[in-house]
Design a protein around this motif. Structure first.
Motif, PDB file in Angstrom:
ATOM      1  N   THR A  45       0.833  -1.206   0.000  1.00 57.24           N
ATOM      2  CA  THR A  45       0.000   0.000   0.000  1.00 57.24           C
ATOM      3  C   THR A  45       0.868   1.257   0.000  1.00 57.24           C
ATOM      4  OG1 THR A  45      -1.922  -1.039   1.050  1.00 57.24           O
ATOM      5  CG2 THR A  45      -1.666   1.338   1.361  1.00 57.24           C
ATOM      6  N   THR A  46       1.960   1.226   0.741  1.00 57.10           N
ATOM      7  CA  THR A  46       2.874   2.370   0.749  1.00 57.10           C
ATOM      8  C   THR A  46       3.421   2.630  -0.650  1.00 57.10           C
ATOM      9  OG1 THR A  46       3.469   1.976   3.049  1.00 57.10           O
ATOM     10  CG2 THR A  46       4.990   3.302   1.753  1.00 57.10           C
ATOM     11  N   SER A  47       3.686   1.575  -1.396  1.00 57.02           N
ATOM     12  CA  SER A  47       4.166   1.742  -2.774  1.00 57.02           C
ATOM     13  C   SER A  47       3.134   2.469  -3.618  1.00 57.02           C
ATOM     14  CB  SER A  47       4.486   0.376  -3.388  1.00 57.02           C
ATOM     15  OG  SER A  47       5.561  -0.254  -2.721  1.00 57.02           O
ATOM     16  N   LEU A  48       1.873   2.052  -3.534  1.00 58.41           N
ATOM     17  CA  LEU A  48       0.824   2.714  -4.319  1.00 58.41           C
ATOM     18  C   LEU A  48       0.676   4.164  -3.905  1.00 58.41           C
ATOM     19  CD1 LEU A  48      -2.122   0.147  -4.676  1.00 58.41           C
ATOM     20  CD2 LEU A  48      -0.099   0.449  -6.095  1.00 58.41           C
ATOM     21  N   ARG A  49       0.673   4.416  -2.620  1.00 59.05           N
ATOM     22  CA  ARG A  49       0.490   5.790  -2.127  1.00 59.05           C
ATOM     23  C   ARG A  49       1.689   6.681  -2.489  1.00 59.05           C
ATOM     24  NH1 ARG A  49      -3.765   6.333   1.548  1.00 59.05           N
ATOM     25  NH2 ARG A  49      -2.756   8.140   2.528  1.00 59.05           N
ATOM     26  N   THR A  50       2.868   6.099  -2.552  1.00 60.05           N
ATOM     27  CA  THR A  50       4.043   6.854  -2.977  1.00 60.05           C
ATOM     28  C   THR A  50       3.952   7.187  -4.465  1.00 60.05           C
ATOM     29  OG1 THR A  50       5.416   5.799  -1.274  1.00 60.05           O
ATOM     30  CG2 THR A  50       6.561   6.841  -3.109  1.00 60.05           C
ATOM     31  N   ILE A  51       3.499   6.252  -5.265  1.00 59.51           N
ATOM     32  CA  ILE A  51       3.326   6.507  -6.694  1.00 59.51           C
ATOM     33  C   ILE A  51       2.311   7.628  -6.920  1.00 59.51           C
ATOM     34  CG2 ILE A  51       2.475   5.526  -8.876  1.00 59.51           C
ATOM     35  CD1 ILE A  51       3.496   2.766  -7.747  1.00 59.51           C
ATOM     36  N   MET A  52       1.239   7.640  -6.142  1.00 61.08           N
ATOM     37  CA  MET A  52       0.199   8.650  -6.290  1.00 61.08           C
ATOM     38  C   MET A  52       0.623   9.989  -5.704  1.00 61.08           C
ATOM     39  SD  MET A  52      -2.804   8.730  -7.723  1.00 61.08           S
ATOM     40  CE  MET A  52      -3.023  10.441  -8.223  1.00 61.08           C
ATOM     41  N   GLY A  53       1.634   9.978  -4.852  1.00 59.59           N
ATOM     42  CA  GLY A  53       2.096  11.227  -4.256  1.00 59.59           C
ATOM     43  C   GLY A  53       1.487  11.533  -2.904  1.00 59.59           C
ATOM     44  N   LEU A  54       0.716  10.606  -2.366  1.00 56.70           N
ATOM     45  CA  LEU A  54       0.131  10.806  -1.041  1.00 56.70           C
ATOM     46  C   LEU A  54       1.219  10.778   0.028  1.00 56.70           C
ATOM     47  CD1 LEU A  54      -2.961   8.531  -1.607  1.00 56.70           C
ATOM     48  CD2 LEU A  54      -3.023  11.004  -1.324  1.00 56.70           C
ATOM     49  N   TRP A  55       2.251   9.988  -0.222  1.00 54.61           N
ATOM     50  CA  TRP A  55       3.464  10.027   0.576  1.00 54.61           C
ATOM     51  C   TRP A  55       4.626  10.282  -0.376  1.00 54.61           C
ATOM     52  CZ3 TRP A  55       1.495   5.007   3.158  1.00 54.61           C
ATOM     53  CH2 TRP A  55       0.633   5.336   4.214  1.00 54.61           C
ATOM     54  N   GLN A  56       5.560  11.104   0.037  1.00 55.28           N
ATOM     55  CA  GLN A  56       6.680  11.453  -0.821  1.00 55.28           C
ATOM     56  C   GLN A  56       7.869  10.519  -0.593  1.00 55.28           C
ATOM     57  OE1 GLN A  56       7.072  13.738  -3.296  1.00 55.28           O
ATOM     58  NE2 GLN A  56       4.882  14.188  -3.145  1.00 55.28           N
ATOM     59  N   ALA A  57       8.473  10.105  -1.703  1.00 58.07           N
ATOM     60  CA  ALA A  57       9.670   9.275  -1.607  1.00 58.07           C
ATOM     61  C   ALA A  57      10.825  10.085  -1.031  1.00 58.07           C
ATOM     62  CB  ALA A  57      10.039   8.735  -2.987  1.00 58.07           C
ATOM     63  N   LYS A  58      11.537   9.498  -0.104  1.00 56.69           N
ATOM     64  CA  LYS A  58      12.709  10.152   0.482  1.00 56.69           C
ATOM     65  C   LYS A  58      13.890  10.080  -0.473  1.00 56.69           C
ATOM     66  CE  LYS A  58      15.650  10.041   4.606  1.00 56.69           C
ATOM     67  NZ  LYS A  58      15.913   9.327   5.895  1.00 56.69           N
ATOM     68  N   GLU A  59      13.981   8.962  -1.190  1.00 56.73           N
ATOM     69  CA  GLU A  59      15.043   8.765  -2.170  1.00 56.73           C
ATOM     70  C   GLU A  59      14.474   8.014  -3.363  1.00 56.73           C
ATOM     71  OE1 GLU A  59      18.488   6.788  -0.655  1.00 56.73           O
ATOM     72  OE2 GLU A  59      18.548   7.973   1.186  1.00 56.73           O
ATOM     73  N   GLY A  60      15.220   8.012  -4.460  1.00 59.47           N
ATOM     74  CA  GLY A  60      14.844   7.239  -5.627  1.00 59.47           C
ATOM     75  C   GLY A  60      14.138   8.068  -6.685  1.00 59.47           C
ATOM     76  N   THR A  61      13.753   7.399  -7.767  1.00 62.98           N
ATOM     77  CA  THR A  61      13.151   8.065  -8.913  1.00 62.98           C
ATOM     78  C   THR A  61      11.890   7.342  -9.366  1.00 62.98           C
ATOM     79  OG1 THR A  61      15.350   8.752  -9.673  1.00 62.98           O
ATOM     80  CG2 THR A  61      13.553   8.897 -11.269  1.00 62.98           C
ATOM     81  N   LEU A  62      10.832   8.117  -9.577  1.00 69.25           N
ATOM     82  CA  LEU A  62       9.583   7.622 -10.160  1.00 69.25           C
ATOM     83  C   LEU A  62       9.466   8.188 -11.568  1.00 69.25           C
ATOM     84  CD1 LEU A  62       7.002   8.118  -7.270  1.00 69.25           C
ATOM     85  CD2 LEU A  62       7.386   5.967  -8.471  1.00 69.25           C
ATOM     86  N   THR A  63       9.343   7.310 -12.548  1.00 70.46           N
ATOM     87  CA  THR A  63       9.191   7.744 -13.940  1.00 70.46           C
ATOM     88  C   THR A  63       7.862   7.249 -14.471  1.00 70.46           C
ATOM     89  OG1 THR A  63      11.585   7.591 -14.260  1.00 70.46           O
ATOM     90  CG2 THR A  63      10.228   7.745 -16.234  1.00 70.46           C
ATOM     91  N   PHE A  64       7.044   8.183 -14.968  1.00 68.83           N
ATOM     92  CA  PHE A  64       5.726   7.838 -15.502  1.00 68.83           C
ATOM     93  C   PHE A  64       5.581   8.374 -16.917  1.00 68.83           C
ATOM     94  CE2 PHE A  64       1.167   8.971 -16.095  1.00 68.83           C
ATOM     95  CZ  PHE A  64       0.687   7.675 -16.160  1.00 68.83           C
ATOM     96  N   ASP A  65       5.342   7.475 -17.848  1.00 68.82           N
ATOM     97  CA  ASP A  65       5.151   7.836 -19.252  1.00 68.82           C
ATOM     98  C   ASP A  65       6.298   8.723 -19.760  1.00 68.82           C
ATOM     99  OD1 ASP A  65       3.759   7.575 -21.612  1.00 68.82           O
ATOM    100  OD2 ASP A  65       2.387   9.236 -21.218  1.00 68.82           O
ATOM    101  N   GLY A  66       7.509   8.370 -19.358  1.00 70.76           N
ATOM    102  CA  GLY A  66       8.694   9.070 -19.820  1.00 70.76           C
ATOM    103  C   GLY A  66       9.085  10.305 -19.039  1.00 70.76           C
ATOM    104  N   ALA A  67       8.287  10.706 -18.042  1.00 72.87           N
ATOM    105  CA  ALA A  67       8.569  11.926 -17.273  1.00 72.87           C
ATOM    106  C   ALA A  67       8.892  11.581 -15.826  1.00 72.87           C
ATOM    107  CB  ALA A  67       7.378  12.881 -17.325  1.00 72.87           C
ATOM    108  N   ASP A  68       9.807  12.321 -15.236  1.00 71.18           N
ATOM    109  CA  ASP A  68      10.156  12.166 -13.829  1.00 71.18           C
ATOM    110  C   ASP A  68       9.076  12.845 -12.983  1.00 71.18           C
ATOM    111  OD1 ASP A  68      11.217  12.228 -11.261  1.00 71.18           O
ATOM    112  OD2 ASP A  68      13.233  12.801 -11.914  1.00 71.18           O
ATOM    113  N   ILE A  69       8.335  12.051 -12.200  1.00 71.42           N
ATOM    114  CA  ILE A  69       7.261  12.603 -11.367  1.00 71.42           C
ATOM    115  C   ILE A  69       7.593  12.492  -9.885  1.00 71.42           C
ATOM    116  CG2 ILE A  69       5.477  12.131 -13.096  1.00 71.42           C
ATOM    117  CD1 ILE A  69       4.606   9.750 -11.219  1.00 71.42           C
TER     118      ILE A  69
END
Length: 240
Positions: A45-69
């Protein structure tokens, strides 16, 4: 593997003093259903909420449809085409079913053809269209929650345990609707504890344990191997 619509690279997410995600990396192929599996409390669940932005990642990179989000706000992620169905349903209990659906539509008015499809997938929505959402049964509320995410085409659907606590008949209806969404070419990342549902819908599987990914591969491979299920999740999921 198909072109990745979403990629997580070394994502670390803390909640208060707790280190929940400890370097999560996986990709979600475009046009496929990826099941996020594992025992309770491992970070799904934390993974999903981090992807949605409900919780912010402390480190690492999220890439969605070619863009860094990675640092994008929730609103920007929603506008980019990510829909989220939380485990707690996320509906407005004081509003009617109709009002909940209107609020979920970007332009304030659902597309009539799309709405008719949702009525066919979830007949209870039509029946209780003018009823207060808070008065619905648990299964009906879950249907409404999923329908709100489906009211428009999304590039990615994040769905957290849609069948949890539901009666078999309601689960069957839910699976039918999600299978239709899959046939339309949707990209889905779903957390699901019901292994038969995961097996019926999943193309790919990502298994987590203690805040990290321990296995990725074809859902069929995991479904066919009790030994693999036992090694990765501590039990044979066929019995669940």
């Amino acid at each position: 593997m198909s072109d990745a619509l979403l990629s997580l690279e070394n994502i670390r997410t803390d909640i208060a003093q707790y280190h929940i995600l400890k370097g999560v990396s996986f990709s979600v192929p475009r046009g496929q259903v990826t099941m996020l599996l594992g025992r309770n409390g491992v970070g799904k669940t934390t993974s999903l909420r981090t992807i949605m932005g409900l919780w912010q990642a402390k480190e690492g990179t999220l890439t969605f449809d070619g863009a860094d989000i990675t640092g994008a706000p929730i609103s920007a992620r929603a506008r980019a085409g990510i829909g989220f169905v939380p485990e707690d349903m996320g509906i407005f209990g004081d509003l009617s079913v109709e009002e909940n659906m209107v609020l979920a539509a970007t332009n304030g008015m659902p597309d009539p053809a799309r709405l008719e499809w949702l009525f066919s997938a979830f007949p209870a929505l039509r029946t209780f269209w003018k009823s207060q959402a808070g008065a619905l049964s648990g299964g009906q509320k879950q249907m409404l929650s999923i329908a709100r995410a489906m009211i428009e085409d999304r590039k990615l659907y994040l769905i957290d345990e849609p069948t949890k606590g539901l009666a078999p008949a309601i689960i069957s209806t839910m699976v039918g609707a999600l299978r239709t969404l899959k046939q339309q070419g949707a990209t889905v990342l779903m957390v699901e504890q019901n292994f038969s549902v995961a097996k019926a819908l999943g193309d790919q599987a990502v298994v987590m344990d203690d805040g990290v990914v321990v296995w990725t591969g074809a859902m069929a491979e995991l479904a066919e191997s009790s030994a693999l299920q036992e090694r990765l999740m501590g039990l044979s999921m066929e019995a669940h």
